[in-house]
Design a protein around this motif. Structure first.
Motif, mmCIF file in Angstrom:
data_model
loop_
_atom_site.group_PDB
_atom_site.id
_atom_site.type_symbol
_atom_site.label_atom_id
_atom_site.label_comp_id
_atom_site.label_asym_id
_atom_site.label_seq_id
_atom_site.Cartn_x
_atom_site.Cartn_y
_atom_site.Cartn_z
ATOM 1 N N ASN A 1 -58.293 102.153 -102.079
ATOM 2 C CA ASN A 1 -59.099 103.252 -101.550
ATOM 3 C C ASN A 1 -59.726 104.086 -102.663
ATOM 4 O O ASN A 1 -60.238 105.169 -102.413
ATOM 5 C CB ASN A 1 -58.273 104.141 -100.620
ATOM 6 N N GLY A 2 -59.691 103.606 -103.886
ATOM 7 C CA GLY A 2 -60.253 104.337 -105.013
ATOM 8 C C GLY A 2 -59.173 104.938 -105.888
ATOM 9 O O GLY A 2 -59.415 105.266 -107.047
ATOM 10 N N ILE B 1 -53.640 100.758 -100.073
ATOM 11 C CA ILE B 1 -53.119 101.086 -98.745
ATOM 12 C C ILE B 1 -52.703 99.787 -98.053
ATOM 13 O O ILE B 1 -53.513 98.870 -97.915
ATOM 14 C CB ILE B 1 -54.194 101.792 -97.885
ATOM 15 N N PRO B 2 -51.439 99.663 -97.615
ATOM 16 C CA PRO B 2 -51.014 98.439 -96.932
ATOM 17 C C PRO B 2 -51.638 98.328 -95.539
ATOM 18 O O PRO B 2 -51.660 99.292 -94.781
ATOM 19 C CB PRO B 2 -49.491 98.583 -96.848
ATOM 20 N N VAL B 3 -52.156 97.135 -95.240
ATOM 21 C CA VAL B 3 -52.804 96.874 -93.949
ATOM 22 C C VAL B 3 -52.286 95.542 -93.422
ATOM 23 O O VAL B 3 -52.353 94.531 -94.113
ATOM 24 C CB VAL B 3 -54.337 96.805 -94.107
ATOM 25 N N LEU C 1 -62.818 95.908 -93.990
ATOM 26 C CA LEU C 1 -61.509 96.285 -94.530
ATOM 27 C C LEU C 1 -61.475 97.754 -94.937
ATOM 28 O O LEU C 1 -60.441 98.411 -94.850
ATOM 29 C CB LEU C 1 -61.158 95.412 -95.732
ATOM 30 N N GLY C 2 -62.594 98.284 -95.389
ATOM 31 C CA GLY C 2 -62.650 99.677 -95.821
ATOM 32 C C GLY C 2 -62.367 100.675 -94.722
ATOM 33 O O GLY C 2 -61.983 101.813 -94.998
ATOM 34 N N GLU C 3 -62.529 100.267 -93.472
ATOM 35 C CA GLU C 3 -62.267 101.166 -92.352
ATOM 36 C C GLU C 3 -60.786 101.485 -92.204
ATOM 37 O O GLU C 3 -60.426 102.488 -91.596
ATOM 38 C CB GLU C 3 -62.762 100.549 -91.046
ATOM 39 N N PHE C 4 -59.937 100.643 -92.756
ATOM 40 C CA PHE C 4 -58.495 100.811 -92.590
ATOM 41 C C PHE C 4 -57.826 101.460 -93.798
ATOM 42 O O PHE C 4 -56.610 101.612 -93.812
ATOM 43 C CB PHE C 4 -57.856 99.458 -92.292
ATOM 44 N N ALA C 5 -58.623 101.836 -94.798
ATOM 45 C CA ALA C 5 -58.093 102.508 -95.990
ATOM 46 C C ALA C 5 -58.956 103.724 -96.276
ATOM 47 O O ALA C 5 -59.931 103.638 -97.018
ATOM 48 C CB ALA C 5 -58.089 101.555 -97.177
#
Length: 92
Positions: free
Chosen positions: A53-54, A58-60, A71-75
């Motif tokens: 996330n920068g 983040i675990p998904v 994928l970016g929507e979940f972090a």
């Protein structure tokens, strides 16, 4: 602007190979990725990913409901720190 239908969805090629290898081996170990722009496909279902996330990863865990999303929507990249409370005026 969305991507053309004839081009299909975008998935980073290196991420796709890592997911396919993990699926064949039945490996549950998380796969680290910086590719937030990749689209979740049905091949990803049941795979553990760590999306950057920068700052941190983040675990998904990918489920059926996530197919078609990025994928970016979940972090999330921003942390919400509560709005400031209005100061209480001293009534005398």
């Amino acid at each position: 602007m969305s991507r053309s239908r004839k081009k299909g969805f975008f998935v980073d090629p290196s991420l796709m190979t890592k997911v396919e290898v993990a699926q064949k081996a039945g490996n549950r170990k998380p796969i680290k990725t910086w590719s937030r722009r990749s689209t979740v496909t049905p091949v990803f279902i049941g795979v553990n990913l760590e999306v950057h996330n920068g700052k941190t990863f983040i675990p998904v865990y990918v489920t059926e409901n996530m197919v078609g999303h990025k994928l970016g929507e979940f972090a999330p990249t921003r942390t919400f720190k509560q709005h400031t409370q209005p100061s209480k005026k001293v009534e005398a």
